[in-house]
Design a protein around this motif. Structure first.
Motif, short mmCIF file in Angstrom:
data_model
loop_
_atom_site.label_atom_id
_atom_site.label_comp_id
_atom_site.label_asym_id
_atom_site.label_seq_id
_atom_site.Cartn_x
_atom_site.Cartn_y
_atom_site.Cartn_z
N CYS A 27 -17.25 20.93 18.56
CA CYS A 27 -15.93 21.86 18.40
C CYS A 27 -15.26 21.51 16.91
CB CYS A 27 -14.84 21.85 19.32
SG CYS A 27 -13.39 22.55 19.12
N ILE B 105 -17.13 26.19 25.65
CA ILE B 105 -16.49 24.90 25.05
C ILE B 105 -17.47 23.84 25.62
CG2 ILE B 105 -14.79 23.05 24.96
CD1 ILE B 105 -12.72 25.57 25.28
N PHE C 109 -21.70 25.71 17.95
CA PHE C 109 -20.49 25.24 17.87
C PHE C 109 -19.27 26.35 18.39
CE2 PHE C 109 -22.89 23.78 14.34
CZ PHE C 109 -22.97 22.12 14.53
N VAL C 110 -18.24 25.69 18.48
CA VAL C 110 -17.04 26.45 18.84
C VAL C 110 -16.09 26.00 17.82
CG1 VAL C 110 -17.53 27.23 21.32
CG2 VAL C 110 -16.08 25.00 20.78
N ALA C 111 -15.04 26.63 17.58
CA ALA C 111 -13.90 26.21 16.69
C ALA C 111 -12.53 26.91 16.89
CB ALA C 111 -14.38 26.67 15.36
N PHE D 224 -10.42 20.55 25.57
CA PHE D 224 -11.52 20.17 24.70
C PHE D 224 -11.59 18.80 25.02
CE2 PHE D 224 -9.48 23.80 22.69
CZ PHE D 224 -10.73 24.76 22.29
N VAL E 296 -15.39 16.55 18.91
CA VAL E 296 -14.37 17.45 18.07
C VAL E 296 -14.23 16.81 16.59
CG1 VAL E 296 -12.04 18.19 17.57
CG2 VAL E 296 -12.91 18.11 19.91
N ALA F 243 -15.17 17.48 24.70
CA ALA F 243 -15.88 17.97 23.62
C ALA F 243 -15.96 16.82 22.55
CB ALA F 243 -15.49 19.13 23.24
N ALA G 149 -21.11 24.06 24.12
CA ALA G 149 -21.40 23.88 22.79
C ALA G 149 -21.50 22.49 22.32
CB ALA G 149 -19.63 24.23 21.90
#
Length: 105
Positions: A59, A53, A3-5, A73, A78, A76, A56
């Motif tokens: 997000c 990003i 994951f990314v955040a 993003f 999200v 992504a 992953a």
């Protein structure tokens, strides 16, 4: 899972960094990989690369304000939540992500 955040509170100081720390700890506890970008009073720290990003699984936007450069993003998955939820209920955030990813597979 990977994951990314992005974390960002309205003032951009304490809660931004508290949320980042809690998400990192919970991800580690659950066996996930995560990198967190903080968007605080000093701008963007720990900037996510487009490669990070794109690679992953999903997000997390733990934000109480607009994300800077949200177009990064666009492709992504999200999940957006409030900063306080990231601080107080991180496990629920990851559970929601797991369900969303299972539904998309």
């Amino acid at each position: 899972m990977k994951f990314v955040a992005v974390t960002a509170c309205t003032v951009g100081v304490a809660h931004t960094f508290m949320a980042a720390e809690v998400l990192e700890k919970e991800a580690k506890k659950l066996g996930y990989e995560i990198k967190v970008e903080t968007q605080g009073a000093n701008g963007i720290d720990n900037r996510l690369t487009q490669e990070e990003i794109d690679s992953a699984d999903a997000c997390i936007f733990a934000v109480d304000t607009a994300v800077t450069e949200p177009e990064r993003f666009d492709n992504a998955v999200v999940l957006e939540c409030k900063v306080k939820d990231a601080i107080k209920k991180p496990k629920k955030i990851f559970e929601k992500l797991e369900k969303a990813l299972q539904a998309n597979s």
